[in-house]
Design a protein around this motif. Sequence first.
Motif, PDB file in Angstrom:
ATOM      1  N   SER A   1      59.131  60.395-105.275  1.00 54.93           N
ATOM      2  CA  SER A   1      59.560  59.048-104.878  1.00 54.93           C
ATOM      3  C   SER A   1      61.068  58.886-105.053  1.00 54.93           C
ATOM      4  O   SER A   1      61.762  58.398-104.163  1.00 54.93           O
ATOM      5  N   TYR A   2      61.569  59.305-106.202  1.00 53.17           N
ATOM      6  CA  TYR A   2      63.011  59.221-106.443  1.00 53.17           C
ATOM      7  C   TYR A   2      63.776  60.178-105.534  1.00 53.17           C
ATOM      8  O   TYR A   2      64.832  59.820-105.007  1.00 53.17           O
ATOM      9  N   ASP A   3      63.258  61.392-105.358  1.00 46.56           N
ATOM     10  CA  ASP A   3      63.957  62.360-104.499  1.00 46.56           C
ATOM     11  C   ASP A   3      64.068  61.856-103.064  1.00 46.56           C
ATOM     12  O   ASP A   3      65.102  62.044-102.417  1.00 46.56           O
TER      13      ASP A   3
ATOM     14  N   ILE B   1      66.554  63.898-108.329  1.00 52.15           N
ATOM     15  CA  ILE B   1      66.361  63.014-109.479  1.00 52.15           C
ATOM     16  C   ILE B   1      66.679  63.743-110.787  1.00 52.15           C
ATOM     17  O   ILE B   1      67.212  63.143-111.726  1.00 52.15           O
TER      18      ILE B   1
ATOM     19  N   THR C   1      69.527  62.364-113.307  1.00 51.30           N
ATOM     20  CA  THR C   1      69.295  62.155-114.732  1.00 51.30           C
ATOM     21  C   THR C   1      70.361  62.869-115.563  1.00 51.30           C
ATOM     22  O   THR C   1      70.853  62.326-116.562  1.00 51.30           O
TER      23      THR C   1
ATOM     24  N   TRP D   1      68.158  54.087-106.146  1.00 55.21           N
ATOM     25  CA  TRP D   1      67.396  54.335-107.371  1.00 55.21           C
ATOM     26  C   TRP D   1      66.723  53.043-107.836  1.00 55.21           C
ATOM     27  O   TRP D   1      65.549  53.033-108.178  1.00 55.21           O
TER      28      TRP D   1
ATOM     29  N   THR E   1      63.662  52.063-105.829  1.00 52.42           N
ATOM     30  CA  THR E   1      62.521  52.914-106.183  1.00 52.42           C
ATOM     31  C   THR E   1      61.980  52.536-107.552  1.00 52.42           C
ATOM     32  O   THR E   1      60.760  52.448-107.743  1.00 52.42           O
ATOM     33  N   GLN E   2      62.866  52.302-108.491  1.00 61.96           N
ATOM     34  CA  GLN E   2      62.452  51.898-109.840  1.00 61.96           C
ATOM     35  C   GLN E   2      61.640  50.612-109.788  1.00 61.96           C
ATOM     36  O   GLN E   2      60.570  50.507-110.389  1.00 61.96           O
TER      37      GLN E   2
END
Length: 150
Positions: A36-38, A48, A52, A121, A124-125
């Motif tokens: 999802s993040y990618d 991702i 991080t 980001w 998505t978060q």
Amino acid sequence: MTDEAKTPDDRTMLDEITSRCLAAPTLRTARVIGRSYDRALAGSGITITQFTLLVTIAKYRPTSIAQLGEWLDIEASTLSRNLAKLRKSGHVEPPGSEGRAQELVLTDKGLSTLREVYPRWLDTQQDLEARLGPQNVAGVRSRLTDLRTA
């Protein structure tokens, strides 16, 4: 009691593993979340995992690669591979080689990339938190911390 006497028949053993094992659903969930993040970061040049790393370097300024790996509990080979990509792309400057611990440094490009991808980001978060349920987010974070530090 011998190990053989403790071992159930294959069907019972497999039923117990598939109904109780925390590893498989945790790994599956981590892959779904990571994808999802990618997807959100696609086109930015970072994953991702690299996001991080950039955030951790920018916020905490680790004094060694080993310290960064320890903080993130990331395998050395994964860390080395991702840091090499971030160095090559100009997102991170490596520490000096004078033998003393020195901070890993986020470059202007690294900070610019974080600023660029932050809205994606965040979307998505917020989506993942909504799917989990706002009332559950803190509890899940707490349980994950409990498991990680046990």
